[in-house]
Design an enzyme around this catalytic site. Structure first.
Site, PDB file in Angstrom:
ATOM      1  N   ARG A  59     -22.308 -21.560 -25.293  1.00 11.74           N
ATOM      2  CA  ARG A  59     -20.876 -21.823 -25.126  1.00 11.74           C
ATOM      3  C   ARG A  59     -20.189 -20.481 -24.860  1.00 11.74           C
ATOM      4  O   ARG A  59     -20.662 -19.436 -25.314  1.00 11.74           O
ATOM      5  CB  ARG A  59     -20.284 -22.457 -26.386  1.00 11.74           C
ATOM      6  CG  ARG A  59     -20.909 -23.787 -26.784  1.00 11.74           C
ATOM      7  CD  ARG A  59     -20.293 -24.286 -28.085  1.00 11.74           C
ATOM      8  NE  ARG A  59     -20.839 -25.582 -28.509  1.00 11.74           N
ATOM      9  CZ  ARG A  59     -21.852 -25.733 -29.345  1.00 11.74           C
ATOM     10  NH1 ARG A  59     -22.426 -24.663 -29.876  1.00 11.74           N
ATOM     11  NH2 ARG A  59     -22.277 -26.941 -29.682  1.00 11.74           N
ATOM     12  N   LYS A  65     -21.025 -23.990 -33.453  1.00 13.14           N
ATOM     13  CA  LYS A  65     -20.007 -24.776 -34.154  1.00 13.14           C
ATOM     14  C   LYS A  65     -20.440 -25.044 -35.591  1.00 13.14           C
ATOM     15  O   LYS A  65     -21.615 -25.280 -35.862  1.00 13.14           O
ATOM     16  CB  LYS A  65     -19.783 -26.106 -33.423  1.00 13.14           C
ATOM     17  CG  LYS A  65     -18.994 -25.968 -32.129  1.00 13.14           C
ATOM     18  CD  LYS A  65     -18.712 -27.330 -31.530  1.00 13.14           C
ATOM     19  CE  LYS A  65     -17.853 -27.215 -30.284  1.00 13.14           C
ATOM     20  NZ  LYS A  65     -17.584 -28.533 -29.687  1.00 13.14           N
ATOM     21  N   HIS A 124     -18.039 -23.841 -19.092  1.00 14.92           N
ATOM     22  CA  HIS A 124     -18.856 -24.922 -19.655  1.00 14.92           C
ATOM     23  C   HIS A 124     -19.730 -25.580 -18.585  1.00 14.92           C
ATOM     24  O   HIS A 124     -20.727 -26.226 -18.917  1.00 14.92           O
ATOM     25  CB  HIS A 124     -17.949 -25.961 -20.322  1.00 14.92           C
ATOM     26  CG  HIS A 124     -18.472 -26.432 -21.642  1.00 14.92           C
ATOM     27  ND1 HIS A 124     -18.650 -25.594 -22.740  1.00 14.92           N
ATOM     28  CD2 HIS A 124     -18.885 -27.658 -22.058  1.00 14.92           C
ATOM     29  CE1 HIS A 124     -19.135 -26.290 -23.754  1.00 14.92           C
ATOM     30  NE2 HIS A 124     -19.282 -27.538 -23.368  1.00 14.92           N
ATOM     31  N   ARG A 132     -23.161 -24.355 -18.825  1.00 10.92           N
ATOM     32  CA  ARG A 132     -23.861 -24.982 -19.958  1.00 10.92           C
ATOM     33  C   ARG A 132     -24.350 -26.370 -19.553  1.00 10.92           C
ATOM     34  O   ARG A 132     -25.493 -26.740 -19.833  1.00 10.92           O
ATOM     35  CB  ARG A 132     -22.924 -25.050 -21.161  1.00 10.92           C
ATOM     36  CG  ARG A 132     -23.502 -25.716 -22.403  1.00 10.92           C
ATOM     37  CD  ARG A 132     -22.530 -25.518 -23.569  1.00 10.92           C
ATOM     38  NE  ARG A 132     -22.736 -26.425 -24.681  1.00 10.92           N
ATOM     39  CZ  ARG A 132     -23.569 -26.189 -25.701  1.00 10.92           C
ATOM     40  NH1 ARG A 132     -24.300 -25.085 -25.694  1.00 10.92           N
ATOM     41  NH2 ARG A 132     -23.682 -27.039 -26.701  1.00 10.92           N
ATOM     42  N   HIS A 169     -26.482 -29.182 -30.763  1.00 11.37           N
ATOM     43  CA  HIS A 169     -25.778 -30.423 -31.067  1.00 11.37           C
ATOM     44  C   HIS A 169     -26.239 -30.971 -32.411  1.00 11.37           C
ATOM     45  O   HIS A 169     -27.442 -31.084 -32.654  1.00 11.37           O
ATOM     46  CB  HIS A 169     -26.056 -31.482 -29.993  1.00 11.37           C
ATOM     47  CG  HIS A 169     -25.397 -31.202 -28.678  1.00 11.37           C
ATOM     48  ND1 HIS A 169     -25.806 -31.781 -27.489  1.00 11.37           N
ATOM     49  CD2 HIS A 169     -24.347 -30.399 -28.360  1.00 11.37           C
ATOM     50  CE1 HIS A 169     -25.036 -31.340 -26.513  1.00 11.37           C
ATOM     51  NE2 HIS A 169     -24.150 -30.510 -27.014  1.00 11.37           N
ATOM     52  N   TYR A 210     -26.554 -36.135 -20.974  1.00 13.37           N
ATOM     53  CA  TYR A 210     -27.271 -35.455 -19.899  1.00 13.37           C
ATOM     54  C   TYR A 210     -28.338 -36.341 -19.270  1.00 13.37           C
ATOM     55  O   TYR A 210     -28.738 -36.104 -18.129  1.00 13.37           O
ATOM     56  CB  TYR A 210     -27.862 -34.137 -20.402  1.00 13.37           C
ATOM     57  CG  TYR A 210     -26.783 -33.163 -20.788  1.00 13.37           C
ATOM     58  CD1 TYR A 210     -25.985 -32.561 -19.822  1.00 13.37           C
ATOM     59  CD2 TYR A 210     -26.493 -32.880 -22.121  1.00 13.37           C
ATOM     60  CE1 TYR A 210     -24.961 -31.696 -20.169  1.00 13.37           C
ATOM     61  CE2 TYR A 210     -25.470 -32.018 -22.474  1.00 13.37           C
ATOM     62  CZ  TYR A 210     -24.705 -31.431 -21.502  1.00 13.37           C
ATOM     63  OH  TYR A 210     -23.673 -30.592 -21.838  1.00 13.37           O
TER      64      TYR A 210
END
Length: 297
Positions: A148, A172, A243, A246, A269, A278
Site C-alpha cells: 500500500r 493495517k 493502489h 497493488r 488481508h 481478484y
C-alpha cells in the site's frame, strides 16, 4: 429544540463522547445536512413526524439525483446512527429506520494495468537523474511487493532485508508481514540506495527509505502525483492511482498461478473474502483475452 440544534448536539456527542475522527464527523454532517434540506422541501419540522415512508421517499429522491450507490448506503448508515441517538435521548418515540434496509453495496472491479502497461510505466522515469532513479525504485518496489502507498512511505531502512529477498512492513491494524521482493526490484533499490539516496540525504539523517528533495520522507500525495506524471509520460489512458499497482500485482500473480491463500498473506488481508475480488478480475481478463483472440468468439 430545532432540527439543526439536535443535529449539532449529535455531532458534538459523536466527537466528544464517541471520539470519532474529524473526517467521520464531517461525513455525518454532510449526510444530515442533505437530509434536513430535503425535509424542508416537505415542510417537516419535527423528528416525530418522520416515518419509514419519509425515509424511503428521501432515498428514492437521492437515487433520482444520480447519487452513487455507496453514497446512498453511507447516508442510510448515518441516518441509522442518528435516529438511534434520538431514541436514546428520548427525542422520538419510534425509530423509523428499524424497517428500512440498507441497499446492497456496489463492488466495482478495481482498475488493473496489463503487463505491457506496467512495463511502460516502469520505464517512464529518467533514471539518469537522482529523482528518476528514486522513482524507478519506488515503482519497481510497489509492483514487486503489492505494498500500500501508506506502507511504502513508512518503509524504513531496517525493514529491508534485500540479501534475503525480503521486505518487512507494518500494515493495517499494526499487522506485521514479511513480503518477498524480486531481483529486478532489488537491483533498482540497491542502485537508488547507493547512488541517489545519499544525494537526497545531503549529510542528514533519516530512517526512511524513500526521500524527497529535502532529505525527508515522501508523502502519499507526492507518490500519487508522481505516478500520475509517469502514467501520462507512458501514454496510459487509464485512471491510475498508487493502489492500481497493488491491484495489478495481485491480479498478475494470480493469473500466473498463485494460490489465493498465498495472495491473501502477501496483501495482508485479514479476511480472504477481500482477496477474492481478484479472482473476478482474473476471470474478466480471461474473458477479454478469449473474445479478442478466439476466431469464433
Amino acid at each position: 429544540m430545532g432540527l439543526e440544534t439536535q443535529v449539532a448536539d449529535y455531532l458534538h456527542y459523536s466527537q466528544v463522547e464517541r471520539g470519532l475522527s474529524r473526517n467521520t464527523i464531517l461525513s455525518y454532517n454532510q449526510d444530515l445536512k442533505e437530509f434536513m434540506a430535503y425535509l424542508k422541501t416537505k415542510d417537516l419540522s419535527s423528528w416525530n413526524k418522520i416515518d419509514r415512508f419519509v425515509i424511503l421517499d428521501y432515498l428514492q429522491y437521492e437515487n433520482k439525483q444520480n447519487k452513487a450507490r455507496n453514497s446512498v448506503i453511507h447516508a442510510v448508515s448515518t441516518l441509522r446512527r442518528f435516529f438511534r441517538y434520538l431514541m436514546q435521548e428520548k427525542f422520538i418515540s419510534e425509530n423509523p429506520m428499524v424497517q428500512v434496509s440498507s441497499p446492497k453495496q456496489a463492488h466495482p472491479l478495481p482498475q488493473v494495468l496489463t503487463e505491457t502497461e506496467v512495463n511502460s510505466l516502469l520505464d517512464a522515469p529518467d533514471t539518469s537523474t537522482k529523482y528518476g532513479c528514486r522513482d524507478r525504485a519506488i515503482l519497481e518496489t510497489m509492483y514487486a511487493t503489492g505494498l500500500r502507498v501508506s506502507e511504502l512511505v513508512h518503509l524504513k531502512l531496517d525493514d529491508l532485508h534485500l540479501e534475503m529477498g525480503l521486505i518487512q512492513t507494518l500494515g493495517k491494524g499494526n499487522k506485521e508481514r514479511i513480503i518477498p521482493i524480486g531481483d529486478v526490484a532489488i537491483d533498482w533499490l540497491n542502485r537508488y540506495l547507493r547512488d541517489s539516496r545519499p544525494q537526497l540525504l545531503k549529510n542528514r539523517q533519516s530512517p526512511y527509505v524513500f526521500l524527497n528533495a529535502h532529505g525527508s520522507g515522501l508523502s502519499r500525495q507526492s507518490i500519487w502525483k508522481k505516478i500520475k506524471q509517469y502514467v501520462a509520460l507512458a501514454g496510459i489512458k487509464k485512471d491510475v492511482t498508487p493502489h492500481t499497482l497493488r491491484h495489478s500485482f495481485a491480479t498478475h500473480i494470480l493469473e500466473n498461478g498463485a494460490d489465493l491463500r498465498v495472495l491473501q498473506e502477501l496483501l495482508g488481508h485479514s479476511d480472504i473474502s477481500t482477496t477474492q475480488i481478484y479472482t473476478h478480475i482474473s476471470k474478466k481478463r480471461m474473458t477479454e483475452v478469449y473474445r479478442k483472440y478466439h476466431p469464433r468468439a
